[in-house]
Design an enzyme around this catalytic site. Structure first.
Site, PDB file in Angstrom:
ATOM      1  N   ASP A 471       0.834  -1.204   0.000  1.00  0.00           N
ATOM      2  CA  ASP A 471       0.000   0.000   0.000  1.00  0.00           C
ATOM      3  C   ASP A 471       0.869   1.255   0.000  1.00  0.00           C
ATOM      4  O   ASP A 471       2.052   1.218   0.360  1.00  0.00           O
ATOM      5  CB  ASP A 471      -0.911  -0.016   1.230  1.00  0.00           C
ATOM      6  CG  ASP A 471      -2.236   0.703   0.990  1.00  0.00           C
ATOM      7  OD1 ASP A 471      -2.333   1.464   0.006  1.00  0.00           O
ATOM      8  OD2 ASP A 471      -3.165   0.503   1.781  1.00  0.00           O
ATOM      9  N   ASP A 541     -10.478   2.266  -3.336  1.00  0.00           N
ATOM     10  CA  ASP A 541     -10.950   1.995  -1.976  1.00  0.00           C
ATOM     11  C   ASP A 541     -12.474   1.957  -1.916  1.00  0.00           C
ATOM     12  O   ASP A 541     -13.039   1.522  -0.911  1.00  0.00           O
ATOM     13  CB  ASP A 541     -10.438   3.076  -1.017  1.00  0.00           C
ATOM     14  CG  ASP A 541      -8.997   2.857  -0.612  1.00  0.00           C
ATOM     15  OD1 ASP A 541      -8.453   1.768  -0.875  1.00  0.00           O
ATOM     16  OD2 ASP A 541      -8.398   3.774  -0.010  1.00  0.00           O
TER      17      ASP A 541
END
Length: 727
Positions: A471, A541
């Site tokens: 990430d 997301d």
């Protein structure tokens, strides 16, 4: 069925064997690059300048290409250099458009005029060397032809063979030209966090349209993909398309001139760009892939998807189909511990999950997002026995184990930052801007790179970790590198990405079974550069299913379903919308299926349906992930969305259909399939009885010409139909 490539037809008529991918006419100094779907040509004019000559459908005869010529000046305000289609123009002479290379010499001289010096052909690769008319500054233009894929890759190597250093102020990978004319339309992908890859289409007018990222990573706002057409749709019309393979600051400039030229120039972003080249050194630019599709946007996407699967993604063609994944983030957030993760793993395994991923919160003093980033050791309070007991439990359940990392970041409240505050990007005496309570490590530094590699390698070496969710949850800030010489500091933008790629490549080499997911707060790092090192992207997301239809449609323009991680999560989601569980599953099954819901809250009915849908995914995922995509109905223009995936041999197809809502009891549109074999009969299987047609055996011809009727009558209704070719 897919039409026979024009190249094949023409060669058959001519009675000749398949030609080489690259041909050179020595007498007229013309190069012709050939693929099954398109051809590309350039040549030398009388002044030894390399001119673009052709880019369109496939050709088999190099003699058809007219020789390059030097045009006449129109006026003193319109010199011939502004009118000609130079293949890789340097900023020099009287060229005032978007050039491909701009340099400054040690004495301040900035003029650069590139002429042909030499070329070399090696199989499917052509290298053409251009050289400045006075100084030994060279641009080596690389062309890699993918004959079956219908794609050409271009990049450049800029070399300094002079006795003094030069500074590059712009270094582009390639300039592409559409045929001269008006009326072109540009398609590109824009967005923001949680709303990535929204397809935009607008007319191309005189002037420049700049698509770019200045953020340090690929970016949520624009993606390095483009398409140009005049009147194309999904299955008809010519489409020029391309994608830049770079995960840092990039720039694609689309320019229409007053002289009816339309050019696309792409490579390193010129924003804050300065790259010194000492004598004998060189700079390699990112690869710029492009092609021409004569059968619309659908074919353009399929050509890129095939290239990604066959020539870019690691491990192909022998990589495994993407497994069903469970990620524990939404169930636990930072409150992770051994027993809680084991309980979730038990539930996930019963559903048929194959890969269990523990997300943030397992390391350092990571109880919130305020602390711990950079301290990649297991939290002893949460995991007193390390990760071994949890991983063994997961493996004993028949699942692989994956782990979340954010290696490029550090919290000020961390042991790493207290020990090495100089390791973050910074300008001395200036603020250090925090986003999400974190700072960006300067990965351009080799000591930082080695720390990151060793930390990740240690965790993977000591634990049976099959998968890393990598990430990156913020953009660059204060991109200073005070330890470097002033002239070198702005190389940070480029060297950061090279070192990032190096870490991933070394990890994969040392741990051949390791898989990596590219995530940057969602779709902030989706590009063909990082795809060489990762197995899938996290495209957003935003996992809300209705929103995802638009996000996934835009994503599919440039990137294959196999590389798209797509989760089923709980409702209401981030925008307070609730959709049925089947709807959420079918949306996610159009990529690499994942589950991110809190399984502790699922009902028996949820578990039963999820088990059924996961079993279905395992039956059809080879076709979905590695077949051809046909976007039949768009969520941008219809209340019904329909996508079809067809296996390469057309023996299986899967139709997904979704309805947002209906008014006045109107029926959904008829869905005409594509890509089937018209001469065979298919057996149709409805997953839920929503197929109106009572006949379950139909020919490919009938399905493509007449189509299917579906019972989509409720808001957020959905269904899927599986088609199998009968013997």
């Amino acid at each position: 069925m897919r039409p026979l490539a024009l190249t094949t037809v023409l060669l058959s008529l001519a009675g000749t064997a398949a030609p080489q991918a690259i041909q050179f006419d020595q007498g007229r100094k013309i190069w012709l690059l050939k693929t099954a779907e398109n051809s590309y040509a350039m040549g030398l004019d009388a002044q030894s300048q390399l001119q673009h000559l052709y880019w369109a459908g496939p050709l088999w005869r190099i003699d058809d290409i007219p020789a390059a010529t030097v045009k006449s000046d129109i006026s003193s305000f319109d010199p011939h250099q502004m009118i000609e289609n130079e293949e890789f123009p340097g900023w020099g002479g009287v060229r005032y458009y978007e050039t491909a290379l701009k340099v400054t010499r040690a004495d301040g001289n900035r003029d650069l005029v590139l002429h042909y010096a030499s070329h070399h052909i090696d199989g499917d690769q052509l290298d053409i060397t251009l050289k400045d008319i006075r100084d030994d500054i060279r641009a080596v233009l690389h062309y890699r032809v993918y004959p079956a894929a219908g794609i050409i890759a271009r990049w450049s190597t800029i070399e300094n063979h002079t006795p003094k250093a030069i500074t590059l102020e712009s270094a582009q990978s390639a300039t592409w030209y559409a045929p001269p004319g008006d009326g072109y339309r540009l398609s590109y992908l824009s967005g923001r966090w949680a709303a990535e890859t929204q397809l935009n289409q607008e007319p191309i007018h005189e002037g420049m349209k700049v698509l770019e990222s200045r953020l340090g990573h690929t970016g949520h706002n624009l993606n390095p993909w483009f398409a140009i057409d005049k009147d194309a749709d999904e299955e008809h019309g010519g489409v020029y398309f391309g994608a830049l393979a770079w995960s840092g600051n990039w720039r694609i400039t689309v320019e229409q001139t007053p002289y009816r030229q339309v050019r696309v120039t792409g490579g390193f972003n010129t924003f804050d760009f300065s790259y010194p080249l000492p004598p004998g050194e060189s700079l390699v630019t990112p690869t710029f892939y492009a092609g021409f599709a004569s059968h619309g946007f659908g074919q353009a996407s399929r050509l890129l998807h095939n290239l990604e699967r066959e020539d870019i993604a690691p491990g192909h063609p022998n990589s495994r189909v993407r497994p069903v994944l469970y990620n524990s983030w939404e169930a636990t957030t930072f409150d992770v511990n051994e027993e809680g993760q084991k309980a979730l793993a038990d539930k996930a395994a019963k559903l048929g999950v194959e890969l269990f991923v523990m997300d943030d919160g397992w390391f350092g003093k990571r109880n919130t997002d305020n602390a711990g980033l950079g301290d990649w050791f297991v939290n002893p309070q949460k995991f007193p026995h390390g990760l071994g007991a949890l991983i063994k439990h997961v493996n004993d359940l028949g699942m692989d184990f994956g782990l979340w990392f954010e290696p490029e970041m550090v919290n000020p409240d961390s042991d790493l930052y207290r020990a090495h505050p100089d390791w973050v990007m910074n300008f001395p005496g200036r603020p250090r801007s925090e986003l999400r309570n974190q700072l960006v490590l300067n990965v351009a530094r080799d000591d930082v790179k080695e720390y990151m590699f060793k930390a990740l390698d240690k965790m993977v070496s000591e634990n049976n970790i099959r998968y890393i969710k990598w990430d990156m949850n913020r953009t660059f800030g204060e991109p200073g590198w005070p330890e470097a010489a002033p002239a070198e500091q702005r190389t940070l933008w480029v060297k950061y990405v090279w070192n990032l790629y190096d870490i991933m490549a070394r990890l994969r080499e040392k741990h051949p079974k390791l898989e990596i997911e590219s995530c940057s707060g969602g779709g902030g790092r989706v590009d063909l550069g990082v795809l060489r090192y990762v197995d899938e992207y996290w495209p957003s997301d935003n996992t809300e299913a209705f929103d995802r239809l638009r996000i996934q449609e835009g994503y599919s323009q440039g990137y294959a379903a196999e590389f798209m991680s797509a989760w089923v999560t709980d409702v209401p989601n981030m925008n307070s919308r609730s959709t049925p569980l089947q709807y959420r599953f079918l949306v996610a099954m159009q990529g690499a299926l994942g589950i991110g819901a809190n399984l502790n809250k699922w009902t028996d009915e949820d578990v039963q349906l999820a088990t059924k849908m996961i079993a279905l995914d395992k039956r059809i995922r080879d076709t979905v992930q590695r077949g051809d995509l046909y976007r039949l109905l768009s969520p941008r223009t219809n209340d019904t969305t329909a996508n079809e995936f067809v296996s390469k041999d057309a023996s299986e197809a899967v139709l997904f259909a979704f309805r947002h809502s209906q008014q006045y009891s109107t029926t959904p549109p008829v869905i005409r399939l594509r890509g089937l074999n018209p001469a065979v009969v298919y057996k149709l299987e409805s997953i839920d009885g929503k197929l109106v047609d009572t006949q379950t055996e139909m020919s490919g011809a009938y399905l493509m010409q007449n189509g299917l009727n579906l019972k989509l009558v409720n808001d957020y209704d959905s269904t899927a139909v599986v088609l199998k070719r009968l013997p």
